[in-house]
Scaffold this active site. Structure first.
Site, short mmCIF file in Angstrom:
data_model
loop_
_atom_site.label_atom_id
_atom_site.label_comp_id
_atom_site.label_asym_id
_atom_site.label_seq_id
_atom_site.Cartn_x
_atom_site.Cartn_y
_atom_site.Cartn_z
CE1 TYR A 1 -3.27 -2.77 0.15
CE2 TYR A 1 -3.90 -2.06 2.35
CZ TYR A 1 -4.09 -2.88 1.26
OH TYR A 1 -5.11 -3.81 1.28
CB SER B 1 -14.60 -2.97 -1.45
OG SER B 1 -13.33 -2.56 -1.89
N GLY C 1 -24.40 6.10 -2.42
CA GLY C 1 -25.31 6.87 -3.26
C GLY C 1 -24.67 8.09 -3.89
CE LYS C 2 -18.80 8.67 -2.09
NZ LYS C 2 -17.40 8.81 -1.61
#
Length: 327
Positions: free
Chosen positions: A53, A207, A216-217
């Site tokens: 990462y 996730s 909902g973005k």
């Protein structure tokens, strides 16, 4: 925050985990510090990272923040090894690579042990028993307290977990498997989750918000500050912006309206309380986003809402997954 046992082990973790995928790349030290402090203040313990990462910078960041900001003993630090930046071989489960990667992770993290060490993915080239032996060596040396896997298919997980159980007290029991799981991705229910439940392996969903889509973005477009607008992460989000996903997102929004809560809370509560799930791992852009996610702690979805969401998002499982005794 409620604590849960990780699989059939004595390790307890918070039922929401903090992900660090973007640390060192999109998340700077200031924002990372705010997130970690917010998480700890809410009773969170499980912090998930990996040696790849941010090219290792996520572990560096976490290491700098531990002790100076949050006591080491208050955290369950989980990291991964096995991914390699090689276009010809994405995963290396060899004993040499894994143990060297672990030592490098410990140095970046500034600690002499990790609570949970996960094999990042299945290596089709290295014999599985060699990979598992590296895990056993890591635990017996004290550098690792508990071990798990990530991105293993159902048969791979079952083979690995059964191999470890063949010599109890000698080999290390698998504590966990980390897999993507949400209302938009229920593929683990086909084989991985049944194997995990049967073998006593806890599931850590990654996730859990459908790569952010379940909030909902994206219903009316792509926000400029979202991952979907990021050059690096847009391909990660794009698969969940189709018509099938839209129907599920609409159902989540409807449920949220009926419960006077948010779509984020509905989607996260659904996956958090699925059978076999121990702790969804949430990645946030900032502390404000993380605070919103952590406030799901008091929400439990009514059975009828869960059933409606199950129905609208149900994956197609046919032969050989059907229960033929009921037909």
């Amino acid at each position: 925050m409620e604590q849960r046992h990780l699989g059939r082990t004595g390790l307890r973790v918070s039922r929401i985990g903090l992900g660090t995928l973007t640390w060192g790349r999109d998340t700077d030290e200031h924002d990372a510090a705010e997130q970690l402090k917010t998480f700890w203040d809410a009773g969170g313990t499980l912090v998930d990272t990996a040696d790849v990462y941010g090219g290792g910078e996520a572990e560096h960041l976490l290491g700098r923040l531990v002790d100076s900001l949050v006591p080491r003993e208050d955290l369950v630090i989980a990291t991964k090894a096995g991914s390699v930046p090689d276009p010809y071989r994405r995963f290396d489960g060899s004993r040499g690579h894994l143990l060297a990667a672990l030592d490098a992770s410990l140095e970046r993290l500034g600690t002499d042990y990790v609570d949970l060490w996960q094999i990042h993915a299945f290596d089709t080239v290295t014999p599985l028993e060699e990979t598992m032996q590296a895990m056993d060596l890591a635990v017996s040396s004290g550098r690792v307290r508990y071990a798990g896997v990530s991105n293993f298919s159902g048969w791979q997980l079952a083979k690995a977990a059964t191999w470890q159980l063949a010599s109890p007290g000698v080999r290390t029991r698998l504590a966990s498997t980390q897999m993507e799981y949400s209302l938009l991705q229920r593929g683990v229910e086909r084989e991985v989750l049944p194997a995990a439940l049967d073998l006593g392996v806890g599931l850590l969903p990654s996730s859990p918000l459908g790569r952010g889509v379940l909030t909902g973005k994206y219903r009316t477009g792509t926000p400029s500050d979202s991952r979907g607008a990021s050059e690096v992460l847009a391909p990660f989000v794009e698969p969940y912006l189709d018509d099938a996903a839209s129907r599920i997102v609409d159902a989540v929004a409807t449920a949220a309206d009926g419960l006077a809560t948010t779509a984020l809370h509905v989607a996260l509560a659904w996956v958090r309380d699925r059978p076999g799930v121990v702790a969804p791992v949430v990645g946030a852009r900032n502390a404000q986003q993380l605070t919103e996610a952590l406030s799901v702690e008091t929400l439990s979805l009514p059975d009828e809402i869960c059933q409606a969401l199950d129905d609208v998002s149900a994956p197609v499982h046919r032969y050989p997954d059907q229960d033929w005794s009921t037909l």
